[in-house]
Write a protein that holds these residues in place. Structure first.
Motif, PDB file in Angstrom:
ATOM      1  N   PRO A  86      -9.858  -0.726   6.226  1.00 11.34           N
ATOM      2  CA  PRO A  86     -10.191  -0.701   7.656  1.00 11.34           C
ATOM      3  C   PRO A  86      -9.394  -1.706   8.476  1.00 11.34           C
ATOM      4  O   PRO A  86      -9.098  -1.466   9.652  1.00 11.34           O
ATOM      5  CB  PRO A  86     -11.686  -1.041   7.669  1.00 11.34           C
ATOM      6  N   GLU A  87      -9.026  -2.840   7.855  1.00 13.60           N
ATOM      7  CA  GLU A  87      -8.310  -3.876   8.591  1.00 13.60           C
ATOM      8  C   GLU A  87      -6.818  -3.581   8.725  1.00 13.60           C
ATOM      9  O   GLU A  87      -6.122  -4.195   9.542  1.00 13.60           O
ATOM     10  CB  GLU A  87      -8.496  -5.240   7.918  1.00 13.60           C
ATOM     11  N   GLY A  88      -6.319  -2.660   7.934  1.00 11.12           N
ATOM     12  CA  GLY A  88      -4.907  -2.314   8.019  1.00 11.12           C
ATOM     13  C   GLY A  88      -4.244  -2.226   6.659  1.00 11.12           C
ATOM     14  O   GLY A  88      -4.804  -2.649   5.639  1.00 11.12           O
ATOM     15  N   HIS A  89      -3.043  -1.670   6.633  1.00 12.48           N
ATOM     16  CA  HIS A  89      -2.304  -1.464   5.395  1.00 12.48           C
ATOM     17  C   HIS A  89      -1.169  -2.475   5.274  1.00 12.48           C
ATOM     18  O   HIS A  89      -0.424  -2.710   6.227  1.00 12.48           O
ATOM     19  CB  HIS A  89      -1.742  -0.049   5.339  1.00 12.48           C
ATOM     20  N   THR A 101       4.039  -6.762   6.361  1.00 12.10           N
ATOM     21  CA  THR A 101       3.541  -6.268   7.643  1.00 12.10           C
ATOM     22  C   THR A 101       2.170  -5.656   7.443  1.00 12.10           C
ATOM     23  O   THR A 101       1.945  -4.897   6.497  1.00 12.10           O
ATOM     24  CB  THR A 101       4.489  -5.204   8.223  1.00 12.10           C
ATOM     25  N   LEU A 102       1.236  -5.986   8.326  1.00  9.13           N
ATOM     26  CA  LEU A 102      -0.096  -5.388   8.315  1.00  9.13           C
ATOM     27  C   LEU A 102      -0.150  -4.341   9.422  1.00  9.13           C
ATOM     28  O   LEU A 102      -0.062  -4.671  10.611  1.00  9.13           O
ATOM     29  CB  LEU A 102      -1.168  -6.456   8.534  1.00  9.13           C
ATOM     30  N   VAL A 103      -0.281  -3.090   9.028  1.00 10.51           N
ATOM     31  CA  VAL A 103      -0.250  -1.980   9.970  1.00 10.51           C
ATOM     32  C   VAL A 103      -1.661  -1.408  10.125  1.00 10.51           C
ATOM     33  O   VAL A 103      -2.268  -0.985   9.134  1.00 10.51           O
ATOM     34  CB  VAL A 103       0.703  -0.869   9.483  1.00 10.51           C
ATOM     35  N   PRO A 104      -2.202  -1.367  11.352  1.00 11.09           N
ATOM     36  CA  PRO A 104      -3.531  -0.775  11.577  1.00 11.09           C
ATOM     37  C   PRO A 104      -3.567   0.677  11.106  1.00 11.09           C
ATOM     38  O   PRO A 104      -2.556   1.386  11.159  1.00 11.09           O
ATOM     39  CB  PRO A 104      -3.711  -0.872  13.099  1.00 11.09           C
ATOM     40  N   PRO A 105      -4.731   1.145  10.638  1.00 11.62           N
ATOM     41  CA  PRO A 105      -4.826   2.511  10.089  1.00 11.62           C
ATOM     42  C   PRO A 105      -4.357   3.602  11.043  1.00 11.62           C
ATOM     43  O   PRO A 105      -3.705   4.560  10.614  1.00 11.62           O
ATOM     44  CB  PRO A 105      -6.318   2.647   9.778  1.00 11.62           C
ATOM     45  N   ASP A 106      -4.680   3.479  12.357  1.00 11.96           N
ATOM     46  CA  ASP A 106      -4.271   4.531  13.284  1.00 11.96           C
ATOM     47  C   ASP A 106      -2.755   4.583  13.444  1.00 11.96           C
ATOM     48  O   ASP A 106      -2.151   5.663  13.528  1.00 11.96           O
ATOM     49  CB  ASP A 106      -4.941   4.340  14.643  1.00 11.96           C
ATOM     50  N   ARG A 107      -2.109   3.410  13.448  1.00 15.39           N
ATOM     51  CA  ARG A 107      -0.657   3.384  13.535  1.00 15.39           C
ATOM     52  C   ARG A 107      -0.028   3.930  12.252  1.00 15.39           C
ATOM     53  O   ARG A 107       0.987   4.627  12.290  1.00 15.39           O
ATOM     54  CB  ARG A 107      -0.163   1.966  13.795  1.00 15.39           C
ATOM     55  N   ASP A 146       0.804  -1.214   0.000  1.00 19.30           N
ATOM     56  CA  ASP A 146       0.000   0.000   0.000  1.00 19.30           C
ATOM     57  C   ASP A 146       0.842   1.270   0.000  1.00 19.30           C
ATOM     58  O   ASP A 146       0.320   2.356  -0.256  1.00 19.30           O
ATOM     59  CB  ASP A 146      -0.923   0.016   1.221  1.00 19.30           C
ATOM     60  N   VAL A 147       2.136   1.148   0.283  1.00 14.91           N
ATOM     61  CA  VAL A 147       3.002   2.324   0.337  1.00 14.91           C
ATOM     62  C   VAL A 147       3.698   2.572  -0.991  1.00 14.91           C
ATOM     63  O   VAL A 147       3.605   3.658  -1.566  1.00 14.91           O
ATOM     64  CB  VAL A 147       4.038   2.187   1.473  1.00 14.91           C
ATOM     65  N   CYS A 148       4.415   1.566  -1.496  1.00 20.30           N
ATOM     66  CA  CYS A 148       5.202   1.766  -2.726  1.00 20.30           C
ATOM     67  C   CYS A 148       4.545   1.154  -3.951  1.00 20.30           C
ATOM     68  O   CYS A 148       5.068   1.294  -5.060  1.00 20.30           O
ATOM     69  CB  CYS A 148       6.614   1.214  -2.541  1.00 20.30           C
ATOM     70  N   GLY A 159       7.404  -6.881  14.480  1.00 22.08           N
ATOM     71  CA  GLY A 159       6.262  -7.314  15.257  1.00 22.08           C
ATOM     72  C   GLY A 159       6.204  -6.661  16.627  1.00 22.08           C
ATOM     73  O   GLY A 159       5.167  -6.684  17.274  1.00 22.08           O
ATOM     74  N   ASP A 160       7.279  -6.059  17.111  1.00 22.08           N
ATOM     75  CA  ASP A 160       7.290  -5.454  18.429  1.00 22.08           C
ATOM     76  C   ASP A 160       6.369  -4.250  18.510  1.00 22.08           C
ATOM     77  O   ASP A 160       6.012  -3.800  19.596  1.00 22.08           O
ATOM     78  CB  ASP A 160       8.702  -5.009  18.811  1.00 22.08           C
ATOM     79  N   THR A 161       5.984  -3.670  17.392  1.00 22.81           N
ATOM     80  CA  THR A 161       5.148  -2.491  17.395  1.00 22.81           C
ATOM     81  C   THR A 161       3.679  -2.824  17.592  1.00 22.81           C
ATOM     82  O   THR A 161       2.871  -1.940  17.763  1.00 22.81           O
ATOM     83  CB  THR A 161       5.284  -1.764  16.046  1.00 22.81           C
ATOM     84  N   GLY A 162       3.322  -4.071  17.517  1.00 26.39           N
ATOM     85  CA  GLY A 162       1.924  -4.449  17.536  1.00 26.39           C
ATOM     86  C   GLY A 162       1.387  -4.660  16.140  1.00 26.39           C
ATOM     87  O   GLY A 162       0.260  -5.114  15.950  1.00 26.39           O
ATOM     88  N   ASP A 163       2.201  -4.337  15.120  1.00 25.02           N
ATOM     89  CA  ASP A 163       1.835  -4.621  13.737  1.00 25.02           C
ATOM     90  C   ASP A 163       2.095  -6.101  13.470  1.00 25.02           C
ATOM     91  O   ASP A 163       2.916  -6.721  14.119  1.00 25.02           O
ATOM     92  CB  ASP A 163       2.666  -3.757  12.787  1.00 25.02           C
TER      93      ASP A 163
END
Length: 234
Positions: A196-199, A170-176, A157-159, A224-228
Motif C-alpha cells: 500500500p505504501e508503494g513499490h 525509488t519508491l513508486v506509489p501503487p497508482d503510479r 519489486d520489479v526484477c 524524483g521529478d515524477t513525484g516518486d
C-alpha cells in the motif's frame, strides 16, 4: 571493451569519428557532435547495470587468456581502480543512458555545450566497490575476495534483485506503478507484491523508468521529478 577502451582514453590516440563526434564511453558507439549525455564518474560507478556491461566484455578476454583465480582478482581490482580514477566526463549514448540515474536534461545540455557536469572527477574505489563486486558476481559467478559483502537491505519489486545499503532506490506509489506498467515503462513477468505504501525499484529499474519517461516527453528528467521518492537504501 569497456576496461581497455577507458584505459586508452587518458593516454592513447583519440578515436576518430565522423564530423568530429565522440564515441560512447560505455559501448563505443560513434556519436554525433553534441549528442548523448555527459556524466561525471560518480554517477557512472554507482550503476550496477554499467558494471555488468563492463565485466561482460572483460570476461571474454579473461576466458580467452584463461586467467586463474589470483589473476582474476587482480583484474577486478585493476578495472575498479581505473574506472573510478577517470577524471574527465563520460560521453554516454542514448541507449546506454538508461543505466544511469542522473538529471538527464542537465547531462544533455552539458553534452551539447561541451561542459563538465558538476562533480566531475575521480572517486575513491571504496565508494563504488560494492556495485562493482555485484556486477562481477553476476558475470563471473563469484564475489571478489577483496570486497566485503554487505547484507541486502531490500528487494526490488520489479526484477526481484537484492538491494544493498547505499544503493539508490525509488519508491513508486501503487497508482503510479499501475500507470507505468500500462504504458510499458515498467516490465515484470509476474504480478507485483501488494504494498500500500508503494513499490521499491532498484537502481537499474529506476534508471530505466526515468529514461523511459524522459524519452516519452514526460517527467523524469531528474530522478524524483515524477513525484516518486528516490533515496539510498539502508
Amino acid at each position: 571493451m569497456g576496461w581497455f577502451r577507458r584505459k586508452r582514453r587518458s593516454g592513447g590516440a583519440a578515436v576518430v569519428t565522423p564530423r568530429g563526434g565522440r564515441v560512447c564511453d560505455c559501448c563505443n558507439t560513434p556519436m554525433e557532435p553534441g549528442a548523448g549525455y555527459l556524466l561525471a564518474t560518480k554517477d557512472v560507478v554507482v550503476s550496477p547495470a554499467y558494471w555488468e556491461l563492463n565485466f561482460r566484455a572483460t570476461k571474454g578476454l579473461a576466458d580467452e587468456l584463461r586467467l586463474d583465480t589470483a589473476q582474476l582478482s587482480g583484474l577486478f581490482q585493476d578495472v575498479l581502480r581505473q574506472t573510478a580514477g577517470q577524471h574527465s566526463p563520460w560521453s554516454v549514448c542514448e541507449e546506454c543512458s538508461g543505466m544511469f540515474l542522473v538529471d538527464r536534461d542537465s547531462a544533455r545540455a552539458h553534452s551539447r555545450a561541451g561542459t563538465a557536469p558538476q562533480g566531475t572527477g575521480r572517486v575513491k574505489p571504496s565508494e563504488c566497490a560494492q556495485f562493482a563486486a555485484e556486477g562481477w558476481e553476476r558475470i563471473f559467478g563469484s564475489w571478489p575476495a577483496s570486497v566485503s559483502r554487505r547484507s541486502p537491505k531490500d528487494i526490488c519489486d520489479v526484477c526481484r534483485r537484492s538491494v544493498h545499503e547505499g544503493e539508490t532506490t525509488t519508491l513508486v506509489p501503487p497508482d503510479r506503478m499501475a500507470a507505468y506498467r500500462a504504458a510499458g515503462l515498467v516490465g515484470t513477468a509476474a504480478g507485483l507484491p501488494s504494498h500500500p505504501e508503494g513499490h521499491t525499484l532498484c537502481h537499474p529499474c529506476s534508471a530505466r523508468l526515468f529514461a523511459g519517461l524522459h524519452r516519452a516527453g514526460g517527467d523524469g528528467g531528474e530522478a524524483g521529478d515524477t513525484g516518486d521518492t528516490a533515496a539510498p537504501a539502508g
